[in-house]
Design a protein around this motif. Structure first.
Motif, PDB file in Angstrom:
ATOM      1  N   TRP A   1      12.699 -28.799  -9.267  1.00 54.32           N
ATOM      2  CA  TRP A   1      12.930 -28.663 -10.634  1.00 54.32           C
ATOM      3  C   TRP A   1      14.624 -28.808 -10.978  1.00 54.32           C
ATOM      4  O   TRP A   1      15.268 -28.365  -9.670  1.00 54.32           O
ATOM      5  CB  TRP A   1      12.244 -27.622 -11.075  1.00 54.32           C
ATOM      6  CG  TRP A   1      12.581 -26.279 -10.513  1.00 54.32           C
ATOM      7  CD1 TRP A   1      13.697 -25.389 -10.687  1.00 54.32           C
ATOM      8  CD2 TRP A   1      11.592 -25.582 -10.128  1.00 54.32           C
ATOM      9  NE1 TRP A   1      13.461 -24.295  -9.778  1.00 54.32           N
ATOM     10  CE2 TRP A   1      12.184 -24.486  -9.230  1.00 54.32           C
ATOM     11  CE3 TRP A   1      10.289 -25.929  -9.439  1.00 54.32           C
ATOM     12  CZ2 TRP A   1      11.436 -23.536  -8.424  1.00 54.32           C
ATOM     13  CZ3 TRP A   1       9.559 -25.215  -8.554  1.00 54.32           C
ATOM     14  CH2 TRP A   1      10.080 -23.881  -8.194  1.00 54.32           C
TER      15      TRP A   1
ATOM     16  N   SER B   1       7.807 -27.559 -15.537  1.00 55.13           N
ATOM     17  CA  SER B   1       8.472 -28.075 -14.270  1.00 55.13           C
ATOM     18  C   SER B   1       7.577 -29.044 -13.679  1.00 55.13           C
ATOM     19  O   SER B   1       7.843 -29.883 -12.641  1.00 55.13           O
ATOM     20  CB  SER B   1       8.567 -26.709 -13.426  1.00 55.13           C
ATOM     21  OG  SER B   1       7.334 -26.218 -13.070  1.00 55.13           O
TER      22      SER B   1
ATOM     23  N   LEU C   1      12.596 -22.455 -15.085  1.00 49.80           N
ATOM     24  CA  LEU C   1      13.087 -23.139 -16.196  1.00 49.80           C
ATOM     25  C   LEU C   1      13.369 -22.337 -17.706  1.00 49.80           C
ATOM     26  O   LEU C   1      14.181 -22.647 -18.157  1.00 49.80           O
ATOM     27  CB  LEU C   1      12.179 -24.379 -16.621  1.00 49.80           C
ATOM     28  CG  LEU C   1      12.034 -25.186 -15.464  1.00 49.80           C
ATOM     29  CD1 LEU C   1      11.260 -26.710 -16.144  1.00 49.80           C
ATOM     30  CD2 LEU C   1      13.287 -25.799 -14.927  1.00 49.80           C
TER      31      LEU C   1
END
Length: 480
Positions: free
Chosen positions: A54, A224, A234
Motif C-alpha cells: 500500500w 488497502s 491508510l
C-alpha cells in the motif's frame, strides 16, 4: 512538576542547557510542536520506508519535504517504557519502568518526572495529549498530572480491559465505537489545533493503532486490498493528511515542527495483524533492530531542508531539542537524549553516535557505536504459527551498515573491534548510575494481592465496628 517549576522560575543562573527565558522570543515566534506517535508500527509499514503493498502519500510527503531518519531508536522495545523515555528524555530504567502498566496496576510514571509538556508550560505553551497514554491510569498518574492541560483518549492499550474514553481525569464514554478510534483522535486533534492557533502549543497525538486488535472505520475497511492492517495504516495516513491540511489552512505549517514516529517495532507474533520491520531483524520486545529502530520523520516548513539522515538518533533526543527550540531550560536531572537542533537545521551532527539497548528495560544488553553493534548472550525467543523461533546466542558483533538485518555475526572475524565494543558497553554500564527497583507492579497478581489486603482490612474494621473512609476506594478508575 512542582519542584521543577520552582527551580525554573527561581534560578536564572546555573541552569543546565540554554539560558533563554520566556521573554526571549515573542510568543508568536515560538514554534508549535506536533508529535504523531504510533503504537507498534513497524519500520517498513509506510511506503517511504519500504512498504509496497500500500502507499502512504501523506506520510511520504512529510519525508520528501523534511528529514527522514533511517537509524532512529525508541527508548524501549515495548510500550510504557518507550513512552516514558520519549516524554522525559531519560531511559526508562532510570525510572524503574521495566514493563507495561495494566488497567489494574497501581503504579505509574512518577509525577516528579519532568515531561516535555511540563518543560513547555514554563514557556507559556498550551499542552495536550490525545490518544493512548499507558503510563498509569490511576488519577495521579494521568496526563493532567504530568504537565498536560488537556487529555482525551484511552488510558492503556486497546487489548486491555474495557475500552473507555477519558476526558481529563474523568470517564466521558463507557461504551465507545472503537472502530472509529483513529477518526475520533483526529477530530479531537484538529479541534485542539483550531482552538490553540493563536498561541504556542504542544500536541502529543498518540494513536492506538497499530496495536492489536486492529480497528478501522467503515470508510477505510478493505481499502488497502491487503487486509485490515493495511486498511488501518491508510486511515492513519489520512489522519496525518488532515492534521497537515489544518496547519496549512491556519497558516501554522511554517511555524510548526511535526514529527511522525512509533513507540517500538511491530508485533510479529500477530502475523497479518502485526506490522513488518524489513529489512531489520525481529520486532517488538527484542533488542534486535526490528524491536527498537522505528520510522521517524521531522517536518518544518522553511526550517528543515529535505534530506535523508543515516546517523544514529533516538526518540530520547526530542525533549532536549524541544526544550532548546522553545527557549526553555533543561530539567536538573540526568538526561540520555541529545539536542539535535543543529541536525534539524542542517548545521551539524548529533553529539553522540552511540545508543544503548535495554533488552528487558533493566540491563544494558546491547550497544551501538557508529556502524557497530555488540550484543551480549541472550536466551532464545519462542515463535508461533506466524513467527519462527529465534535460537539463543552467544556474544554477537554486527556491522549495521553492511548488515542491517543482523544476519552475519563477525565477532570472531574482528576480535579487536569486538573487544573495543565490549569495553564501550562496559564503560557505559559503569557510568550509567544506579538503576532503581522495578516500579511496574504488572499484571493482575499484584493488584489482586493489594485488593485482598484492603478487603481483609475492611472486614476487620467492620467486625470491630470501625468505619474507615480511606478503605472505601482502591484508587482505580472504575471501567466496568
Amino acid at each position: 512538576m512542582r519542584n521543577y517549576l520552582n527551580w525554573v522560575w527561581g534560578s536564572a543562573l546555573g541552569a543546565i542547557g540554554v539560558s533563554c527565558t520566556a521573554s526571549t522570543l515573542p510568543k508568536s515566534e515560538k514554534p508549535n510542536f506536533v508529535f504523531i506517535y504510533m503504537d507498534d508500527m513497524g519500520y517498513s509499514d509506510v511506503s517511504c520506508y519500504g512498504e509496497t503493498r500500500w502507499t502512504t502519500p501523506n506520510i511520504d510527503a512529510l519525508a520528501e519535504q523534511g528529514i527522514k531518519f533511517t537509524d532512529c531508536y525508541a527508548a524501549s522495545p515495548i510500550s510504557s517504557p518507550s513512552r516514558a523515555g520519549f516524554l522525559t528524555g531519560r531511559y526508562p530504567a532510570r525510572m524503574g519502568i521495566q514493563g507495561v502498566f495494566y488497567p489494574d496496576s497501581y503504579t505509574g510514571m512518577a509525577p516528579d518526572e519532568v515531561t516535555m509538556a511540563e518543560v513547555l508550560k514554563t514557556q507559556g505553551y498550551a499542552t495536550a495529549c490525545i490518544g493512548k497514554w499507558h503510563l498509569g491510569n490511576r488519577e495521579k498518574f494521568l496526563p493532567l498530572q504530568q504537565g498536560f492541560d488537556e487529555y482525551f483518549g484511552i488510558p492503556y492499550s486497546n487489548d486491555m480491559s474495557a475500552q473507555v474514553y477519558l476526558r481529563g481525569n474523568e470517564v466521558e464514554e463507557f461504551h465507545i465505537d472503537i472502530n472509529n478510534v483513529t477518526k475520533k483522535y483526529t477530530e479531537e486533534a484538529i479541534d485542539y489545533i483550531r482552538r490553540k492557533a493563536d498561541q504556542p502549543f504542544f500536541l502529543f497525538l498518540a494513536h492506538s493503532m497499530m496495536h492489536v486488535p486492529i480497528y478501522v472505520s467503515e470508510e477505510f475497511a478493505g481499502k488497502s486490498g491487503a487486509g485490515i492492517y493495511g486498511d488501518a495504516v491508510l486511515e492513519v495516513d489520512w489522519s496525518v493528511g488532515r492534521i497537515m491540511e489544518t496547519l496549512r489552512e491556519l497558516g501554522l505549517d511554517d511555524n510548526t515542527l511535526v514529527v511522525f514516529t512509533s513507540d517500538n517495532g511491530p508485533w510479529l507474533q500477530e502475523g497479518p495483524l502485526g506490522g513488518r520491520a524489513l529489512p531489520l531483524r525481529e520486532g517488538k520486545t527484542t533488542a534486535y533492530e526490528g524491536g527498537v529502530r522505528v520510522p521517524c520523520i521531522a517536518y518544518w516548513k522553511g526550517q528543515i531542508k529535505p534530506m535523508v539522515n543515516t546517523d544514529v538518533m533516538s526518540l530520547l533526543d526530542w525533549l532536549p531539542t524541544v526544550t532548546n527550540l522553545s527557549g526553555a531550560s533543561l530539567p536538573e536531572v540526568r538526561l540520555d537524549g541529545y539536542d539535535i537542533t543543529n541536525v534539524l537545521k542542517g548545521s551539524g551532527k548529533r553529539a553522540s553516535e552511540d545508543y544503548a539497548y535495554f533488552r528487558n528495560n533493566r540491563d544494558i544488553t546491547d550497544y551501538r557505536s557508529g556502524d557497530w553493534k555488540i550484543s551480549l548472550p541472550a536466551p532464545g525467543i519462542k515463535g508461533n504459527f506466524w513467527r519462527t523461533s529465534t535460537a539463543a546466542h552467544d556474544t554477537l558483533l554486527f556491522n549495521l551498515r553492511e548488515d542491517v538485518g543482523e544476519q552475519y555475526n563477525v565477532y570472531h572475524k574482528y576480535p579487536e573491534k569486538a573487544k573495543e565494543m565490549l569495553q564501550k558497553l562496559q564503560d557505559y554500564m559503569q557510568n550509567f548510575g544506579e538503576i532503581p527497583p522495578p516500579l511496574v507492579m504488572t499484571g493482575n497478581d499484584a493488584s489482586k494481592y493489594l485488593r485482598q489486603q484492603r478487603q481483609d482490612a475492611r472486614e476487620k474494621a467492620k467486625a470491630a465496628g470501625v468505619r474507615d473512609k480511606s478503605m472505601e476506594t482502591d484508587g482505580f478508575i472504575d471501567v466496568q
